[in-house]
Design an enzyme around this catalytic site. Structure first.
Site: not given
Length: 363
Positions: A217, A221
């Protein structure tokens, strides 16, 4: 003033205090120096605030394009924009949720002239993003939107040793591609048409740091942050403003979904995280954009990580960021040490989990 005395400006007071008043000179100067500082600083602050208010971005009459606009932060942002008089196009995959969201937006319109539309497209590819942009522009005579709020994305927390090449690519598309491709097609059209607008990324506080469970994840980002940094510089060529938001936990259906795969140790580390509603996060993002902030954070912890990780990024406030940076310098290593302790304490339970998953040979 009472007594008929004419008030003296701070500079006059300072000159009198040094003009030979004997033993009183030092004490008078001590009293008047703060007056000089206030006399110089206060007007500057007031002028700066007046300038900021005059430069404050107004979405009224602007065409705002919101990805991930059928729920969560995207929908909350779309509602705020409609309430402030913007034309709003929301984009998401699920047609049923889109129509429900569109009905909610209609309830918040300020006038009948506002154009409020919903479009069902997947934006995790250049082709899908281009199709969504073309559809939204069509309702405005082909003109590109003025502002892009990129809220699309999802999380699938798991341990790194559970990942595959296919899962890693899918997660990068969900965390990075879902916003980067829209930014790509949007900027091309904005440059082509000469639209001097805004592109707003929505990253995560996990673009400043990472912990166990977010191995597929956080790279996306972090990549969004790097992209925003590059475009913030490059787009000065076109007068296009770039902003990026770093919210923490947001209580959305997506958050409930990600908790289904989130490792227990990650949930343990996050148990003290208060989280925020989509409405609060949306207000923070819109306020930051209107005030011209590049890095947008909405709470104390976010500000500490932002100030501690700023690098050469523009500061939101040199004074307050100095304070937040000092707090981070002292507190963040202590916090990280406690996180590492929690992870090490999870080893035995984790080994049993891996055995059950067939990822560790039974001894």
């Amino acid at each position: 003033m009472g007594g008929g005395l004419k008030p003296l400006d701070p500079l006059t007071l300072l000159s009198i205090s040094y003009s030979g008043l004997g033993g009183r000179m030092q004490s008078t100067a001590a009293l008047t120096v703060p007056a000089v500082i206030l006399g110089a600083v206060v007007p500057i602050i007031l002028l700066a605030r007046m300038w900021l208010v005059s430069k404050r971005w107004d979405p009224r009459g602007q065409h705002c394009f919101v990805t991930g606009g059928s729920s969560g932060t995207g929908l909350a942002l779309a509602i705020l924009l409609v309430q402030q008089g913007a034309h709003v196009s929301i984009v998401a995959r699920n047609e049923e949720r889109l129509q429900k969201a569109l009905s909610r937006l209609e309830n918040h319109r300020r006038n009948s002239e506002q154009i409020i539309e919903a479009y069902s497209f997947a934006v995790n590819s250049e082709a899908g993003s281009a199709a969504a942009l073309k559809a939204a522009s069509g309702a405005h005579g082909g003109r590109c939107p003025d502002a892009f709020f990129l809220c699309a994305g999802s999380a699938r927390p798991q341990f790194w040793v559970e990942q595959t090449e296919e899962l890693m690519k899918a997660d990068m598309d969900a965390t990075y591609g879902a916003q980067a491709y829209t930014a790509l097609v949007a900027s091309k059209e904005m440059v082509k048409q000469g639209v001097k607008g805004k592109i707003v990324f929505v990253a995560s506080i996990l673009a400043y740091f990472s912990i166990v469970g977010y191995s597929t994840y956080c790279p996306g980002k972090f990549a969004l942050r790097g992209l925003a940094e590059a475009l913030h510089s490059e787009f000065k060529l076109y007068d296009i403003d770039v902003h990026i938001s770093f919210p923490g936990t947001i209580y959305t259906p997506g958050y409930e979904q990600e908790n289904k795969t989130k490792p227990k140790v990650t949930l343990k580390i996050e148990e003290s995280d208060g989280g925020a509603t989509p409405e609060y996060v949306a207000e923070t993002i819109l306020k930051g954009v209107q005030n011209g902030k590049f890095h947008i954070t909405g709470d104390f912890i976010g500000n500490v990580f932002r100030a501690s990780s700023a690098g050469s990024s523009p500061r939101n406030s040199y004074i307050t960021d100095l304070f937040y940076g000092l707090v981070g310098y002292i507190a963040l290593p202590v916090w990280r040490s406690s996180v590492d302790h929690t992870v090490r304490a999870h080893r035995k339970e984790h080994q049993e989990y891996l055995r059950q998953r067939g990822l560790l040979e039974r001894s």
